[in-house]
Write a protein that holds these residues in place. Structure first.
Motif, PDB file in Angstrom:
ATOM      1  N   GLN A  14       0.854  -1.190   0.000  1.00 18.89           N
ATOM      2  CA  GLN A  14       0.000   0.000   0.000  1.00 18.89           C
ATOM      3  C   GLN A  14       0.889   1.239   0.000  1.00 18.89           C
ATOM      4  O   GLN A  14       1.949   1.254   0.620  1.00 18.89           O
ATOM      5  CB  GLN A  14      -0.908   0.019   1.235  1.00 18.89           C
ATOM      6  CG  GLN A  14      -1.884   1.183   1.284  1.00 18.89           C
ATOM      7  CD  GLN A  14      -2.663   1.237   2.591  1.00 18.89           C
ATOM      8  OE1 GLN A  14      -2.191   0.773   3.625  1.00 18.89           O
ATOM      9  NE2 GLN A  14      -3.870   1.778   2.550  1.00 18.89           N
ATOM     10  N   ILE A  16       0.631   5.366   0.785  1.00 18.36           N
ATOM     11  CA  ILE A  16      -0.198   6.417   1.363  1.00 18.36           C
ATOM     12  C   ILE A  16       0.439   7.766   1.071  1.00 18.36           C
ATOM     13  O   ILE A  16       1.620   7.977   1.344  1.00 18.36           O
ATOM     14  CB  ILE A  16      -0.367   6.209   2.880  1.00 18.36           C
ATOM     15  CG1 ILE A  16      -1.184   4.939   3.132  1.00 18.36           C
ATOM     16  CG2 ILE A  16      -1.043   7.418   3.519  1.00 18.36           C
ATOM     17  CD1 ILE A  16      -1.451   4.651   4.585  1.00 18.36           C
ATOM     18  N   VAL A  85      -1.450  -3.231   5.053  1.00 17.69           N
ATOM     19  CA  VAL A  85      -2.511  -2.290   4.712  1.00 17.69           C
ATOM     20  C   VAL A  85      -3.021  -1.623   5.990  1.00 17.69           C
ATOM     21  O   VAL A  85      -3.292  -2.296   6.988  1.00 17.69           O
ATOM     22  CB  VAL A  85      -3.666  -3.001   3.979  1.00 17.69           C
ATOM     23  CG1 VAL A  85      -4.821  -2.024   3.723  1.00 17.69           C
ATOM     24  CG2 VAL A  85      -3.168  -3.588   2.663  1.00 17.69           C
ATOM     25  N   ARG A  86      -3.122  -0.312   5.946  1.00 20.08           N
ATOM     26  CA  ARG A  86      -3.609   0.465   7.073  1.00 20.08           C
ATOM     27  C   ARG A  86      -4.627   1.501   6.594  1.00 20.08           C
ATOM     28  O   ARG A  86      -4.647   1.876   5.421  1.00 20.08           O
ATOM     29  CB  ARG A  86      -2.451   1.190   7.778  1.00 20.08           C
ATOM     30  CG  ARG A  86      -1.525   0.276   8.550  1.00 20.08           C
ATOM     31  CD  ARG A  86      -2.208  -0.260   9.808  1.00 20.08           C
ATOM     32  NE  ARG A  86      -1.285  -0.973  10.684  1.00 20.08           N
ATOM     33  CZ  ARG A  86      -1.043  -2.269  10.611  1.00 20.08           C
ATOM     34  NH1 ARG A  86      -1.642  -2.996   9.673  1.00 20.08           N
ATOM     35  NH2 ARG A  86      -0.199  -2.845  11.465  1.00 20.08           N
ATOM     36  N   GLU A  87      -5.438   1.994   7.516  1.00 17.66           N
ATOM     37  CA  GLU A  87      -6.371   3.065   7.207  1.00 17.66           C
ATOM     38  C   GLU A  87      -5.575   4.373   7.068  1.00 17.66           C
ATOM     39  O   GLU A  87      -4.879   4.781   8.008  1.00 17.66           O
ATOM     40  CB  GLU A  87      -7.405   3.198   8.320  1.00 17.66           C
ATOM     41  CG  GLU A  87      -8.352   4.383   8.181  1.00 17.66           C
ATOM     42  CD  GLU A  87      -9.158   4.342   6.888  1.00 17.66           C
ATOM     43  OE1 GLU A  87      -9.306   5.411   6.261  1.00 17.66           O
ATOM     44  OE2 GLU A  87      -9.607   3.233   6.510  1.00 17.66           O
ATOM     45  N   PRO A  88      -5.639   5.033   5.898  1.00 17.90           N
ATOM     46  CA  PRO A  88      -4.817   6.235   5.682  1.00 17.90           C
ATOM     47  C   PRO A  88      -5.000   7.313   6.747  1.00 17.90           C
ATOM     48  O   PRO A  88      -4.013   7.916   7.201  1.00 17.90           O
ATOM     49  CB  PRO A  88      -5.265   6.721   4.300  1.00 17.90           C
ATOM     50  CG  PRO A  88      -5.736   5.482   3.610  1.00 17.90           C
ATOM     51  CD  PRO A  88      -6.379   4.651   4.673  1.00 17.90           C
ATOM     52  N   VAL A  89      -6.238   7.571   7.146  1.00 17.19           N
ATOM     53  CA  VAL A  89      -6.468   8.622   8.144  1.00 17.19           C
ATOM     54  C   VAL A  89      -5.777   8.275   9.456  1.00 17.19           C
ATOM     55  O   VAL A  89      -5.171   9.139  10.109  1.00 17.19           O
ATOM     56  CB  VAL A  89      -7.980   8.831   8.366  1.00 17.19           C
ATOM     57  CG1 VAL A  89      -8.218   9.789   9.539  1.00 17.19           C
ATOM     58  CG2 VAL A  89      -8.633   9.377   7.102  1.00 17.19           C
ATOM     59  N   ALA A  90      -5.820   6.993   9.846  1.00 20.17           N
ATOM     60  CA  ALA A  90      -5.167   6.570  11.091  1.00 20.17           C
ATOM     61  C   ALA A  90      -3.659   6.733  10.994  1.00 20.17           C
ATOM     62  O   ALA A  90      -2.999   7.132  11.970  1.00 20.17           O
ATOM     63  CB  ALA A  90      -5.533   5.120  11.393  1.00 20.17           C
ATOM     64  N   ASP A 110      -5.098   6.949   0.372  1.00 16.09           N
ATOM     65  CA  ASP A 110      -4.504   5.808  -0.312  1.00 16.09           C
ATOM     66  C   ASP A 110      -4.166   6.230  -1.735  1.00 16.09           C
ATOM     67  O   ASP A 110      -5.025   6.762  -2.455  1.00 16.09           O
ATOM     68  CB  ASP A 110      -5.501   4.641  -0.322  1.00 16.09           C
ATOM     69  CG  ASP A 110      -4.867   3.331  -0.762  1.00 16.09           C
ATOM     70  OD1 ASP A 110      -4.053   3.349  -1.714  1.00 16.09           O
ATOM     71  OD2 ASP A 110      -5.187   2.288  -0.176  1.00 16.09           O
ATOM     72  N   SER A 113      -6.432   5.273  -4.661  1.00 15.99           N
ATOM     73  CA  SER A 113      -7.727   5.924  -4.862  1.00 15.99           C
ATOM     74  C   SER A 113      -7.592   7.384  -5.278  1.00 15.99           C
ATOM     75  O   SER A 113      -8.588   8.036  -5.583  1.00 15.99           O
ATOM     76  CB  SER A 113      -8.564   5.842  -3.578  1.00 15.99           C
ATOM     77  OG  SER A 113      -7.952   6.577  -2.531  1.00 15.99           O
TER      78      SER A 113
END
Length: 239
Positions: A14, A16, A85-90, A110, A113
């Protein structure tokens, strides 16, 4: 005896993209020191970074369009290659929590996207505000008019390769004076790169106005230039 080959690292799973600001006293920090601060911060934040292959692996961090030392900015960009994979906002919040005051994460998305293309390809122009100190608005407007009426304005700047002369006029997409007396500048990223302080020097060359040394350069935005409108698109916008 042949040297043992280093272990090959897996590619990032991923990517970011992060927009961050450089504010206050941190505007005097060099890009190298900012890079070191970010590299330390990803470790402190526990972000699962992917690493390059070779004998000296380093975290996959890509920088693009860094502002000059001494300039404040609301629009700096970095891309992190992650091993998980991680949550971008986090990720953005974790990074912001451990960065020095004045380096502030504004957004994280990400890369899959966001707009297509490499991060550097998406940064083709910048919007700057330039403090002209006590210069009267009327004189600043006259200097801008003289500058814009000229096809070419040659300036000189010392670079790593010595003193270079180049045209600073061609890179200027838009140049106006705000009611407060600041220069409002949209500058295309060119080769050689034209900096906002080069435009201030160009104003002196084109108009003869003794513009004082700038108190503050602030990059308001950075992204894809629409030459027809002069607008700058958001490189983190979703597809």
């Amino acid at each position: 005896m042949s040297r043992q080959q280093p272990e090959q690292q897996a590619p990032p799973v991923q990517r970011i993209r992060i927009r961050y600001a450089k504010r206050g006293r941190l505007r005097f920090t060099s890009h190298r020191d900012v890079s070191r601060a970010i590299e330390r911060a990803v470790v402190r934040a526990g972000i699962p970074m992917a690493y390059s292959s070779g004998f000296h692996p380093h975290p996959r961090i890509s920088y693009a369009g860094a502002s000059p030392t001494g300039a404040a900015s609301e629009s700096e960009y970095v891309e992190l290659g992650l091993a998980e994979v991680r949550e971008p906002v986090a990720v953005g919040e974790a990074l912001d929590a451990v960065l020095p005051d004045g380096l502030d994460v504004v957004a994280a998305v990400d890369a899959a996207s966001s707009a297509a293309g490499s991060l550097s390809d998406l940064l083709t122009a910048s919007h700057w505000l330039i403090d002209l100190g006590s210069t009267p608005v009327e004189l600043a407007q006259q200097a801008v008019a003289a500058f814009l009426a000229t096809d070419s304005v040659t300036v000189e700047r010392m670079t790593k390769k010595g003193l270079r002369s180049f045209d600073c006029r061609a890179a200027v997409v838009r140049l106006t004076v705000t009611p407060e007396g600041d220069l409002d500048l949209v500058l295309e990223h060119t080769v050689p790169a034209v900096r906002p302080d080069d435009v201030v020097t160009g104003l002196r060359e084109a108009s003869g106005l003794e513009v004082p040394a700038t108190g503050l350069l602030t990059r308001v935005a950075q992204g894809v230039l629409d030459r027809a409108s002069g607008a700058i698109g958001d490189p983190l916008a979703t597809r």
